[in-house]
Design a protein around this motif. Structure first.
Motif, PDB file in Angstrom:
ATOM      1  N   ALA A  20     -35.869  25.229   5.447  1.00 37.34           N
ATOM      2  CA  ALA A  20     -37.018  24.695   4.985  1.00 37.34           C
ATOM      3  C   ALA A  20     -37.330  24.933   3.581  1.00 37.34           C
ATOM      4  O   ALA A  20     -37.131  25.860   3.149  1.00 37.34           O
ATOM      5  CB  ALA A  20     -38.388  25.175   5.931  1.00 37.34           C
ATOM      6  N   SER A  21     -37.625  23.720   2.740  1.00 33.76           N
ATOM      7  CA  SER A  21     -37.891  23.959   1.199  1.00 33.76           C
ATOM      8  C   SER A  21     -39.320  23.941   0.889  1.00 33.76           C
ATOM      9  O   SER A  21     -40.109  22.824   1.985  1.00 33.76           O
ATOM     10  CB  SER A  21     -37.000  22.823   0.556  1.00 33.76           C
ATOM     11  N   LEU A  22     -39.815  24.632   0.220  1.00 35.48           N
ATOM     12  CA  LEU A  22     -41.429  24.594   0.198  1.00 35.48           C
ATOM     13  C   LEU A  22     -41.471  24.052  -1.559  1.00 35.48           C
ATOM     14  O   LEU A  22     -40.842  24.364  -2.438  1.00 35.48           O
ATOM     15  CB  LEU A  22     -41.858  25.820  -0.053  1.00 35.48           C
ATOM     16  N   CYS A  23     -42.191  22.949  -1.526  1.00 31.12           N
ATOM     17  CA  CYS A  23     -42.613  22.196  -2.743  1.00 31.12           C
ATOM     18  C   CYS A  23     -41.321  21.761  -3.513  1.00 31.12           C
ATOM     19  O   CYS A  23     -40.429  21.376  -2.818  1.00 31.12           O
ATOM     20  CB  CYS A  23     -43.563  23.138  -3.560  1.00 31.12           C
ATOM     21  N   ASN A  24     -41.026  22.144  -4.972  1.00 33.36           N
ATOM     22  CA  ASN A  24     -39.932  22.002  -5.535  1.00 33.36           C
ATOM     23  C   ASN A  24     -38.758  22.662  -5.133  1.00 33.36           C
ATOM     24  O   ASN A  24     -37.755  22.600  -5.713  1.00 33.36           O
ATOM     25  CB  ASN A  24     -40.193  21.822  -6.927  1.00 33.36           C
ATOM     26  N   GLY A  25     -38.764  23.503  -4.032  1.00 39.20           N
ATOM     27  CA  GLY A  25     -37.606  24.041  -3.536  1.00 39.20           C
ATOM     28  C   GLY A  25     -36.770  23.037  -3.072  1.00 39.20           C
ATOM     29  O   GLY A  25     -35.484  23.491  -2.671  1.00 39.20           O
ATOM     30  N   ALA A  26     -37.149  21.923  -2.841  1.00 42.54           N
ATOM     31  CA  ALA A  26     -36.373  21.000  -2.590  1.00 42.54           C
ATOM     32  C   ALA A  26     -35.040  20.409  -3.132  1.00 42.54           C
ATOM     33  O   ALA A  26     -34.335  20.032  -2.863  1.00 42.54           O
ATOM     34  CB  ALA A  26     -37.479  19.489  -2.260  1.00 42.54           C
ATOM     35  N   ASN A  36     -49.920  23.587  -2.401  1.00 40.52           N
ATOM     36  CA  ASN A  36     -50.190  24.510  -1.096  1.00 40.52           C
ATOM     37  C   ASN A  36     -50.009  23.589   0.084  1.00 40.52           C
ATOM     38  O   ASN A  36     -50.254  24.087   1.041  1.00 40.52           O
ATOM     39  CB  ASN A  36     -51.776  24.596  -1.282  1.00 40.52           C
ATOM     40  N   THR A  37     -49.578  22.467  -0.115  1.00 45.46           N
ATOM     41  CA  THR A  37     -49.127  21.766   1.194  1.00 45.46           C
ATOM     42  C   THR A  37     -48.138  22.384   2.036  1.00 45.46           C
ATOM     43  O   THR A  37     -47.865  22.184   3.040  1.00 45.46           O
ATOM     44  CB  THR A  37     -48.768  20.105   0.854  1.00 45.46           C
ATOM     45  N   TYR A  38     -47.386  23.556   1.430  1.00 44.02           N
ATOM     46  CA  TYR A  38     -46.295  24.078   2.276  1.00 44.02           C
ATOM     47  C   TYR A  38     -47.043  24.925   3.432  1.00 44.02           C
ATOM     48  O   TYR A  38     -46.292  25.074   4.268  1.00 44.02           O
ATOM     49  CB  TYR A  38     -45.462  25.130   1.291  1.00 44.02           C
ATOM     50  N   TRP A  39     -48.328  25.354   3.248  1.00 42.34           N
ATOM     51  CA  TRP A  39     -48.916  25.960   4.384  1.00 42.34           C
ATOM     52  C   TRP A  39     -48.830  24.952   5.804  1.00 42.34           C
ATOM     53  O   TRP A  39     -48.855  25.516   6.749  1.00 42.34           O
ATOM     54  CB  TRP A  39     -50.387  26.173   3.848  1.00 42.34           C
ATOM     55  N   ASN A  40     -49.192  23.778   5.431  1.00 37.62           N
ATOM     56  CA  ASN A  40     -49.030  22.781   6.440  1.00 37.62           C
ATOM     57  C   ASN A  40     -47.621  22.750   7.257  1.00 37.62           C
ATOM     58  O   ASN A  40     -47.389  22.576   8.353  1.00 37.62           O
ATOM     59  CB  ASN A  40     -49.204  21.442   5.879  1.00 37.62           C
ATOM     60  N   LEU A  41     -46.362  22.497   6.274  1.00 42.56           N
ATOM     61  CA  LEU A  41     -45.302  22.771   6.946  1.00 42.56           C
ATOM     62  C   LEU A  41     -45.156  24.263   7.631  1.00 42.56           C
ATOM     63  O   LEU A  41     -44.513  24.094   8.662  1.00 42.56           O
ATOM     64  CB  LEU A  41     -44.100  22.823   5.710  1.00 42.56           C
ATOM     65  N   LEU A  42     -45.608  25.309   6.957  1.00 44.73           N
ATOM     66  CA  LEU A  42     -45.379  26.581   7.961  1.00 44.73           C
ATOM     67  C   LEU A  42     -46.197  26.550   9.432  1.00 44.73           C
ATOM     68  O   LEU A  42     -45.720  26.940  10.074  1.00 44.73           O
ATOM     69  CB  LEU A  42     -46.253  27.509   7.030  1.00 44.73           C
ATOM     70  N   LEU A  43     -47.440  25.688   9.315  1.00 40.98           N
ATOM     71  CA  LEU A  43     -47.780  25.656  10.277  1.00 40.98           C
ATOM     72  C   LEU A  43     -47.210  24.753  11.321  1.00 40.98           C
ATOM     73  O   LEU A  43     -47.320  25.085  13.006  1.00 40.98           O
ATOM     74  CB  LEU A  43     -49.334  24.762  10.150  1.00 40.98           C
TER      75      LEU A  43
END
Length: 326
Positions: free
Chosen positions: A109-115, A167-174
């Motif tokens: 799973a990548s977060l934000c620009n971790g893509a 902060n949308t990575y919080w939604n991915l974590l959920l």
């Protein structure tokens, strides 16, 4: 129990390491309060035993080196700061390890620009991915074989996850919590962290900035003309004639340079102007519609929602600094 390996890359954004660690640790706390065994084993993983971030102001000490991890269930690739190409180069030792773990059955799973780091592994080739809307033009340029869905908050394909900006990575974590545990646990986490579990796109937060670093001077001139005269009626034929190019050739060059058709670009510029007026002005929606060159309320609403994800009224209510009549 699922093993979560949170990478600590060079130039990582510290919050994108700490927040996933907090999320999965909180889930374990909820399980403990219910008298149950923990759901996750959370580990920080890095190339070295110490990684200094934020110009040396913060120091992270991973629990394991990459070479000490035999298998894991999920790898978290945090966002990085600074120049993206430099960050990829600094972290190139991580990439083959991620590929190896994925081939063993790990999800990533990548977060934000971790893509950008995830795409650099080659695992996303031919697949979908999301990242911060601000980096979309750069991502498309660097990874043309990846289908970027920059309007989405979450993208998932074949065990590869990505999130939208900030902060949308919080939604991915959920989303991952729900997949690995239960809907009830995800809802509990959303309440604990005060998160909107239903948020599914980042369009309302994006700003359209036409890509102009493509080197085609005629297309740049056309873009600037469109942006200056967005309130006028501009046809493709008019533009092609104005810039001395045949229509088909002009359309092909425009699409290649900007990743938008001419019609899409016109619409995006008009809608961006409308967004600005809805945010800062006192005009109602119909007045803004006329100001940006639309005469049909239905057509304006449909195009606005296509690019923004919500209606003009909802956008104004969400972002306006003024109280204005409908």
């Amino acid at each position: 129990m699922k093993t979560i390996s949170i990478l600590v890359p060079e130039r990582a954004v510290p919050a994108a390491i700490v927040d996933p660690q907090y999320m999965f640790s909180a889930i374990n706390m909820f399980y403990a309060q219910a008298g149950m065994a923990p759901a996750f084993k959370v580990e920080l993983v890095g190339v070295t035993k110490e990684i200094r971030l934020n110009n040396g102001l913060l120091s992270f000490h991973p629990d394991k080196l990459l070479t000490e991890v035999e298998t894991t269930d999920l790898i978290i690739m945090p966002a990085t700061s600074g120049d993206i190409s430099e960050a990829i180069e600094l972290n190139k030792a991580i990439l083959p390890w991620v590929v190896s773990q994925y081939n063993k059955g790990s999800e990533v799973a990548s977060l934000c620009n971790g893509a950008f780091l995830l795409a650099s592994t080659g695992l996303l080739s031919g697949k979908t991915c999301s990242t911060h809307w601000l980096h979309a033009p750069t991502f498309r340029s660097m990874f043309p074989d990846v289908k970027l869905v920059d309007d989405r908050v979450i993208s998932e394909q074949k065990g590869l996850y990505s999130s939208g900006g900030a902060n949308t990575y919080w939604n991915l974590l959920l989303y991952i919590v729900e997949k690995y545990t239960s809907r009830e646990m995800a809802v509990m986490a959303s309440k604990f962290f005060l998160l909107d579990i239903s948020k599914n796109n980042q369009l309302p937060f994006s700003m359209f900035k036409g890509q102009k670093a493509h080197g085609d001077e005629i297309i740049v001139a056309a873009q600037e003309y469109i942006e200056k005269h967005y309130d006028a009626k501009i046809s493709v034929d008019d533009l092609a004639e104005r810039f001395g190019t045949g229509r088909r050739t002009f359309e092909r060059r425009f699409k290649k340079a900007t990743s938008n058709s001419i019609v899409e670009y016109l619409q995006r510029v008009k809608i961006e102007a409308a967004k600005l007026q809805l945010e800062t002005g006192r005009k109602n929606v119909n007045e803004v519609m006329y100001e940006v060159g639309y005469n049909d309320p239905k057509a304006f609403r449909e195009v606005f929602k296509k690019y923004v994800g919500i209606s003009p009224v909802d956008y104004r209510n969400k972002f306006s600094t003024e109280v204005v009549p409908s």
